[in-house]
Each structure stands twice: as C-alpha cells, then as structure tokens.
Design a protein around this motif. Structure first.
Motif, PDB file in Angstrom:
ATOM      1  N   ARG A  57       0.931  -1.222  -0.058  1.00  0.00           N
ATOM      2  CA  ARG A  57       0.223  -0.062   0.088  1.00  0.00           C
ATOM      3  C   ARG A  57       0.955   1.192  -0.025  1.00  0.00           C
ATOM      4  O   ARG A  57       0.518   2.124  -0.628  1.00  0.00           O
ATOM      5  N   GLN A  58       1.965   1.154   0.721  1.00  0.00           N
ATOM      6  CA  GLN A  58       2.675   2.363   0.823  1.00  0.00           C
ATOM      7  C   GLN A  58       3.450   2.679  -0.585  1.00  0.00           C
ATOM      8  O   GLN A  58       3.573   3.647  -0.972  1.00  0.00           O
ATOM      9  N   ALA A  59       3.725   1.287  -1.171  1.00  0.00           N
ATOM     10  CA  ALA A  59       4.386   1.585  -2.404  1.00  0.00           C
ATOM     11  C   ALA A  59       3.537   2.200  -3.511  1.00  0.00           C
ATOM     12  O   ALA A  59       3.676   3.099  -4.459  1.00  0.00           O
ATOM     13  N   ALA A  60       2.043   1.939  -3.400  1.00  0.00           N
ATOM     14  CA  ALA A  60       1.104   2.483  -4.231  1.00  0.00           C
ATOM     15  C   ALA A  60       1.198   3.850  -4.015  1.00  0.00           C
ATOM     16  O   ALA A  60       0.775   4.697  -4.981  1.00  0.00           O
ATOM     17  N   SER A  61       1.175   4.450  -2.824  1.00  0.00           N
ATOM     18  CA  SER A  61       0.964   6.073  -2.369  1.00  0.00           C
ATOM     19  C   SER A  61       2.194   6.150  -3.046  1.00  0.00           C
ATOM     20  O   SER A  61       2.115   7.641  -3.495  1.00  0.00           O
ATOM     21  N   SER A  62       3.288   5.944  -2.698  1.00  0.00           N
ATOM     22  CA  SER A  62       4.541   6.605  -3.280  1.00  0.00           C
ATOM     23  C   SER A  62       4.361   6.740  -5.059  1.00  0.00           C
ATOM     24  O   SER A  62       4.977   7.645  -5.496  1.00  0.00           O
ATOM     25  N   LEU A  63       3.970   5.630  -5.328  1.00  0.00           N
ATOM     26  CA  LEU A  63       3.915   5.650  -7.089  1.00  0.00           C
ATOM     27  C   LEU A  63       2.714   6.911  -7.372  1.00  0.00           C
ATOM     28  O   LEU A  63       3.108   7.482  -8.358  1.00  0.00           O
ATOM     29  N   GLY A  64       1.725   7.096  -6.638  1.00  0.00           N
ATOM     30  CA  GLY A  64       0.750   7.790  -6.836  1.00  0.00           C
ATOM     31  C   GLY A  64       1.442   9.356  -6.676  1.00  0.00           C
ATOM     32  O   GLY A  64       0.990  10.235  -7.505  1.00  0.00           O
ATOM     33  N   ALA A  65       2.114   9.566  -5.580  1.00  0.00           N
ATOM     34  CA  ALA A  65       2.721  10.961  -5.606  1.00  0.00           C
ATOM     35  C   ALA A  65       3.822  11.149  -6.683  1.00  0.00           C
ATOM     36  O   ALA A  65       4.058  12.263  -6.890  1.00  0.00           O
ATOM     37  N   ALA A  66       4.439  10.150  -7.354  1.00  0.00           N
ATOM     38  CA  ALA A  66       5.512  10.428  -8.182  1.00  0.00           C
ATOM     39  C   ALA A  66       4.510  10.835  -9.297  1.00  0.00           C
ATOM     40  O   ALA A  66       5.028  11.679 -10.327  1.00  0.00           O
ATOM     41  N   VAL A  67       3.402   9.938  -9.785  1.00  0.00           N
ATOM     42  CA  VAL A  67       2.480  10.495 -10.732  1.00  0.00           C
ATOM     43  C   VAL A  67       2.184  11.927 -10.708  1.00  0.00           C
ATOM     44  O   VAL A  67       2.148  12.807 -11.557  1.00  0.00           O
ATOM     45  N   TYR A  68       1.881  12.548  -9.524  1.00  0.00           N
ATOM     46  CA  TYR A  68       1.485  14.028  -9.333  1.00  0.00           C
ATOM     47  C   TYR A  68       2.463  14.623  -9.668  1.00  0.00           C
ATOM     48  O   TYR A  68       2.320  15.672 -10.127  1.00  0.00           O
ATOM     49  N   CYS A  69       4.004  14.440  -9.267  1.00  0.00           N
ATOM     50  CA  CYS A  69       4.939  15.302  -9.575  1.00  0.00           C
ATOM     51  C   CYS A  69       5.165  15.434 -11.276  1.00  0.00           C
ATOM     52  O   CYS A  69       5.493  16.383 -11.598  1.00  0.00           O
ATOM     53  N   ALA A  94      15.752  18.292 -23.065  1.00  0.00           N
ATOM     54  CA  ALA A  94      16.285  17.991 -21.609  1.00  0.00           C
ATOM     55  C   ALA A  94      15.289  18.270 -20.721  1.00  0.00           C
ATOM     56  O   ALA A  94      15.397  17.566 -19.400  1.00  0.00           O
ATOM     57  N   ILE A  95      14.054  18.791 -20.971  1.00  0.00           N
ATOM     58  CA  ILE A  95      13.014  18.687 -20.182  1.00  0.00           C
ATOM     59  C   ILE A  95      12.029  17.462 -20.337  1.00  0.00           C
ATOM     60  O   ILE A  95      11.763  16.546 -19.487  1.00  0.00           O
ATOM     61  N   GLN A  96      11.911  17.015 -21.488  1.00  0.00           N
ATOM     62  CA  GLN A  96      11.224  16.048 -22.141  1.00  0.00           C
ATOM     63  C   GLN A  96      11.699  14.390 -21.331  1.00  0.00           C
ATOM     64  O   GLN A  96      10.995  13.781 -20.886  1.00  0.00           O
ATOM     65  N   PHE A  97      12.922  14.419 -21.934  1.00  0.00           N
ATOM     66  CA  PHE A  97      13.371  12.952 -21.508  1.00  0.00           C
ATOM     67  C   PHE A  97      13.382  12.565 -20.114  1.00  0.00           C
ATOM     68  O   PHE A  97      13.345  11.446 -19.915  1.00  0.00           O
ATOM     69  N   PRO A  98      13.850  13.182 -19.165  1.00  0.00           N
ATOM     70  CA  PRO A  98      13.913  12.848 -17.893  1.00  0.00           C
ATOM     71  C   PRO A  98      12.384  12.511 -17.441  1.00  0.00           C
ATOM     72  O   PRO A  98      12.115  11.632 -16.667  1.00  0.00           O
ATOM     73  N   LEU A  99      11.527  13.366 -17.767  1.00  0.00           N
ATOM     74  CA  LEU A  99      10.027  12.983 -17.551  1.00  0.00           C
ATOM     75  C   LEU A  99       9.457  11.779 -18.473  1.00  0.00           C
ATOM     76  O   LEU A  99       8.842  11.038 -17.872  1.00  0.00           O
ATOM     77  N   VAL A 100      10.024  11.400 -19.536  1.00  0.00           N
ATOM     78  CA  VAL A 100       9.848  10.382 -20.487  1.00  0.00           C
ATOM     79  C   VAL A 100      10.403   9.044 -19.484  1.00  0.00           C
ATOM     80  O   VAL A 100       9.520   8.138 -19.324  1.00  0.00           O
ATOM     81  N   GLU A 101      11.719   9.249 -18.928  1.00  0.00           N
ATOM     82  CA  GLU A 101      12.066   7.994 -18.165  1.00  0.00           C
ATOM     83  C   GLU A 101      11.241   7.649 -16.973  1.00  0.00           C
ATOM     84  O   GLU A 101      10.838   6.668 -16.638  1.00  0.00           O
ATOM     85  N   LEU A 102      10.905   8.923 -16.129  1.00  0.00           N
ATOM     86  CA  LEU A 102       9.977   8.607 -14.858  1.00  0.00           C
ATOM     87  C   LEU A 102       8.758   7.966 -15.345  1.00  0.00           C
ATOM     88  O   LEU A 102       8.151   7.427 -14.621  1.00  0.00           O
ATOM     89  N   ALA A 103       7.948   8.415 -16.500  1.00  0.00           N
ATOM     90  CA  ALA A 103       6.729   8.176 -16.778  1.00  0.00           C
ATOM     91  C   ALA A 103       6.908   6.623 -17.096  1.00  0.00           C
ATOM     92  O   ALA A 103       5.868   5.764 -16.951  1.00  0.00           O
ATOM     93  N   THR A 104       7.896   6.273 -17.985  1.00  0.00           N
ATOM     94  CA  THR A 104       8.116   4.926 -18.373  1.00  0.00           C
ATOM     95  C   THR A 104       8.180   3.884 -17.073  1.00  0.00           C
ATOM     96  O   THR A 104       7.397   2.839 -16.897  1.00  0.00           O
ATOM     97  N   GLN A 105       8.979   4.339 -16.155  1.00  0.00           N
ATOM     98  CA  GLN A 105       8.997   3.784 -14.861  1.00  0.00           C
ATOM     99  C   GLN A 105       7.825   3.569 -13.870  1.00  0.00           C
ATOM    100  O   GLN A 105       7.628   2.476 -13.479  1.00  0.00           O
ATOM    101  N   VAL A 106       6.796   4.659 -13.953  1.00  0.00           N
ATOM    102  CA  VAL A 106       5.506   4.388 -13.556  1.00  0.00           C
ATOM    103  C   VAL A 106       4.983   3.522 -14.041  1.00  0.00           C
ATOM    104  O   VAL A 106       4.013   2.825 -13.376  1.00  0.00           O
ATOM    105  N   GLU A 107       4.829   3.475 -15.461  1.00  0.00           N
ATOM    106  CA  GLU A 107       3.856   2.395 -16.072  1.00  0.00           C
ATOM    107  C   GLU A 107       4.225   0.976 -15.878  1.00  0.00           C
ATOM    108  O   GLU A 107       3.298   0.178 -15.300  1.00  0.00           O
ATOM    109  N   MET A 108       5.588   0.634 -15.589  1.00  0.00           N
ATOM    110  CA  MET A 108       6.077  -0.521 -15.285  1.00  0.00           C
ATOM    111  C   MET A 108       5.793  -0.850 -13.820  1.00  0.00           C
ATOM    112  O   MET A 108       5.393  -2.217 -13.474  1.00  0.00           O
TER     113      MET A 108
END
Length: 437
Positions: free
Chosen positions: A284-296, A319-333
């Motif tokens: 559950r805590q992992a899910a909350s951290s995931l949700g907070a990452a999504v918010y950011c 330089a703005i796009q790519f770091p967010l792309v990597e984070l978004a990819t990790q979120v989905e996985m």
C-alpha cells in the motif's frame, strides 16, 4: 497520464473511487477551506502543523482536524474499507478491501496531491490503513481483540510500535531489550526503543523484547502489549526529523513489570507478529509513493507546457522531455508490478505471502519510494525557483517520502531480500538450491 492511474481495473472499483471523490468534494474539501485550515496544506504547512514550543510535537488543532476528517470518512463508510466486515469494513465482499483495491485507491488518492483527504505524513487518509489492527486480528487473544481493536476503532486506543532500538535498527534479532520471566509468571522488561511514532498520544505500546535465545536468532523474541503509563516507561526525547512535526519518540524501559497476559502472539515468536502487517503495509505504501510520483510528473508536464522562456514552451526542450519520459516509463512498469503483486497476495493465505511473494513486495516498495523522491526532485528542477519554494508541494513530498527509503525496511534490506530469493538463500527456491549444493 493522470487518467491512466485507474487503468484496467474492475468497473466496480472505478465506481467506488468515484464515490470516494464525490465524498471528498462534498465533505472534505469544504472542511479544508474552513477556519483557514488551508494553512496546514499551503506554504505555511510545516509551521502550522508543528508546536515548536512543545518540542516539535504536532499542534492539537492539526490533529483535531485530521480526527474530524476521519470521523466523517468513517460515518460515510470509507474509513474502515480494508477491514473485515465484523469490524465495519468491506474486506469480505467480492474483492472489496483487497490488496488490489487498496493499491489502486491509495495510488489514486496520492496522485491528487496534498490535501486533507490523504496526508501521508501522518498515514492519514479517508480510506484508512490499520497495521495495528491486522496484528491483533491475527495474533491477539479474544480479550486483546476486544480491548485493542474495538478501542482503536472507537478512537480510545492508540498503539505505538517498539521494535527499533537506539543501537539496533535493521538488525532486530540483536535487540538489547530483554524481558525476564518472574516466579509468578509475569515479566520485567529492561531496555529502550527508538522511533516510536505516535507516543505523545499512545495508550499502549507494542514492545518487542528478547525472552530467550541468543543474539542473531529470530526465535526467542516476544511481543508485549504494554500500557503507555506503566511505571518504568519513559519518553526520553522526540527526535526532530527532515519533515516536521515529530511524534517519533526515544523511550527507555526500566524494570517495566507486566503480566503474561500482555503477550501478543506466541512466546518467543514475536518476529512473526512484527511481520504480520509488513507486506500489506509495504504494497500500500508503494502504491502511495507511485501516486505521489504521478502527481509530480503531471504537474511538471503542465508547467513545462505553460512556461515560455526565450519565447517558446519549456516543454519543447528535450532536456525537459527526456527525464520525464524516463520517469513516466518507470511509473507504467511499476504500476503493473504493484497490481500484479497485490493480486497474487489476494489469492494466497496471509501467512504464505512472506515465503512466496516477499521478494515481489520488496521490489515494489523500495523502487516506488526511490522513484517518488526522484520524481519530486525532477519536479523541483523543472519548476525552478518556485519548485524550490514551499508554494509548491514537491519539497514536502520529497522530504516525506525520503523517509520511506529507510523506515519499515530500508531499501538495502529489501534489496537483500530480493537477492536472497534470486540466489536461493530464502523463499520458495531455498530448499531446491540447498539440495543441489
């Protein structure tokens, strides 16, 4: 990206979350806007929540507000959602209250950002989490269940968790706290505990102490339910932390005399009690951290599209796009792993989770907490000066979720567990690998 938080989940769950959102809009948001309660959530939040003149403890007004929100959520039928039906929950109804449902709900609420409906700094949410109830439910006597669970749900009982010590954290089997049996069957406990969260309002303490065996042995540790005001239980200090206020106490235990009836779970088998809530809490805590990452991530994307330095949107820069792309990819996985693990947990008995799925739960938890802090840090960078200020939520998210990379099993300990499953030192492959060596 926010619309994908719910993803491919049962329609009944989607409808239930819509009901939660409606309740928040009608009951919680108006409460947050009353009497300048916004001060607890805007740039004034840390000061407004912290009573600096009482050693950094939470202000009474802040905790009263959380209690009123929980009372309203309880009245509406959401607060006890994860509990069994006999305790007013919905855990026995066609998947409701399951680990999957809780994971999806917790991610959804955290993805909405900071608010009275879900403030993770205090483990507060309109959909409550009850690790102490889980422990007593699985290991308590009928008398303990009546006193502690019913008292907890009536807000008359509050229990702290005393496993960590000043000299021992992850190495719990080396704890220095000892409980010695007396001639009449009672016990005298001596030692000390640290990071006992909620001690300022506690009525009882779960105190883990060695009753037999040697340092390093899991067997021989017992859990006692010690009333807070038992002679010899003393709060030495409250430790100031990265995210204030604090209710994390260092406690000394000097000749604390308790009857054998305070033992919860088997004598010498206390670590099993400690593990009772770990997996449900971690997923559950992992899910909350995931949700907070999504918010950011979502906030960063929106800001980068609005902001136009040098006459063009910030979002046009790779330089703005790519770091967010990597984070978004990790979120989905990560979302797929969390939900697959939660679903698998729902299909086996509670006591089998550690042996069969402990590694997957650890994967979810350590990676979600790390991902969240990385997403918050990236959001601060993208938002520039405003991101660094307290007018945005990112610094609060970073400071709070940074804690979870240490508490309830540091990421190193959880990675070690994953390694144990991989190499056959523990988990379902242990016997197979051992037979081949």
């Amino acid at each position: 990206m926010g619309s994908q938080v719910l993803g491919d989940v049962p329609s009944e769950l989607t409808e239930y979350i819509a009901r939660i959102d409606e309740f928040i809009e009608l009951e919680v948001t108006p409460l947050q806007k009353e009497n300048d309660n916004e001060r607890f959530f805007d740039h004034r939040r840390e000061h407004s929540r912290t009573d600096w003149d009482r050693g950094g403890l939470p202000r009474d007004e802040w905790e009263d507000l959380l209690a009123e929100c929980a009372r309203r959520a309880d009245k509406a039928g959401f607060f006890r959602f994860s509990l069994p039906k006999k305790y007013g929950g919905q855990n026995e109804e066609s998947g409701r209250g399951s680990n999957l449902w809780m994971a999806v709900i917790r991610e959804h609420l955290a993805s909405k950002g900071l608010g009275l409906f879900n403030d993770l700094q205090n483990e507060h949410s309109v959909v409550g989490n009850f690790p102490d109830v889980i422990m007593v439910q699985h290991f308590g006597t009928e008398a303990q269940k009546k006193e502690l669970i019913e008292g907890r749900l009536q807000r008359k009982v509050r229990i702290t968790f005393g496993l960590t010590e000043p000299g021992h954290g992850s190495d719990a089997t080396f704890m220095a706290t000892k409980a010695v049996k007396q001639a009449d069957g009672s016990y005298i406990i001596n030692g000390g505990k640290m990071w006992q969260t909620g001690m300022h309002k506690a009525t009882h303490c779960f105190i883990f102490a060695r009753t037999s065996g040697k340092d390093g042995q899991a067997q021989g540790i017992t859990c006692f339910v010690v009333p807070r005001h038992t002679p010899g239980v003393k709060v030495e200090s409250y430790e100031w932390t990265l995210n204030m206020p604090t209710d994390h106490a260092t406690v000394s235990l000097t000749n604390v005399h308790v009857p054998a009836s305070t033992i919860i779970g088997p004598l010498d088998g206390g670590l099993a009690v400690a593990q009772a809530f770990v997996h449900e809490n971690r997923i559950r805590q992992a899910a909350s951290s995931l949700g907070a990452a999504v918010y950011c991530i979502n906030e960063s994307v929106a800001y980068a599209k609005r902001r136009q330095p040098f006459g063009k949107p910030l979002a046009a820069n790779q330089a703005i796009q790519f770091p967010l792309v990597e984070l978004a990819t990790q979120v989905e996985m990560l979302r797929l792993l969390i939900r697959a693990t939660a679903t698998a947990m729902d299909k086996i008995p509670h006591v089998e989770v550690e042996h069969k799925l402990g590694d997957k739960v650890s994967m979810c938890n350590y990676w979600a907490n790390r991902l969240c802090t990385e997403a918050a840090d990236r959001a601060i960078q993208i938002h520039g000066g405003m991101g660094y200020s307290r007018h945005c939520q990112f610094e609060h998210i970073w400071r709070h979720h940074r804690r979870y990379r240490i508490t309830e099993g540091s990421e190193e300990i959880q990675m070690r567990k994953v390694a144990g499953y991989m190499f056959g030192f523990m988990g379902p492959r242990k016997e197979v690998v051992g037979s081949k060596l």
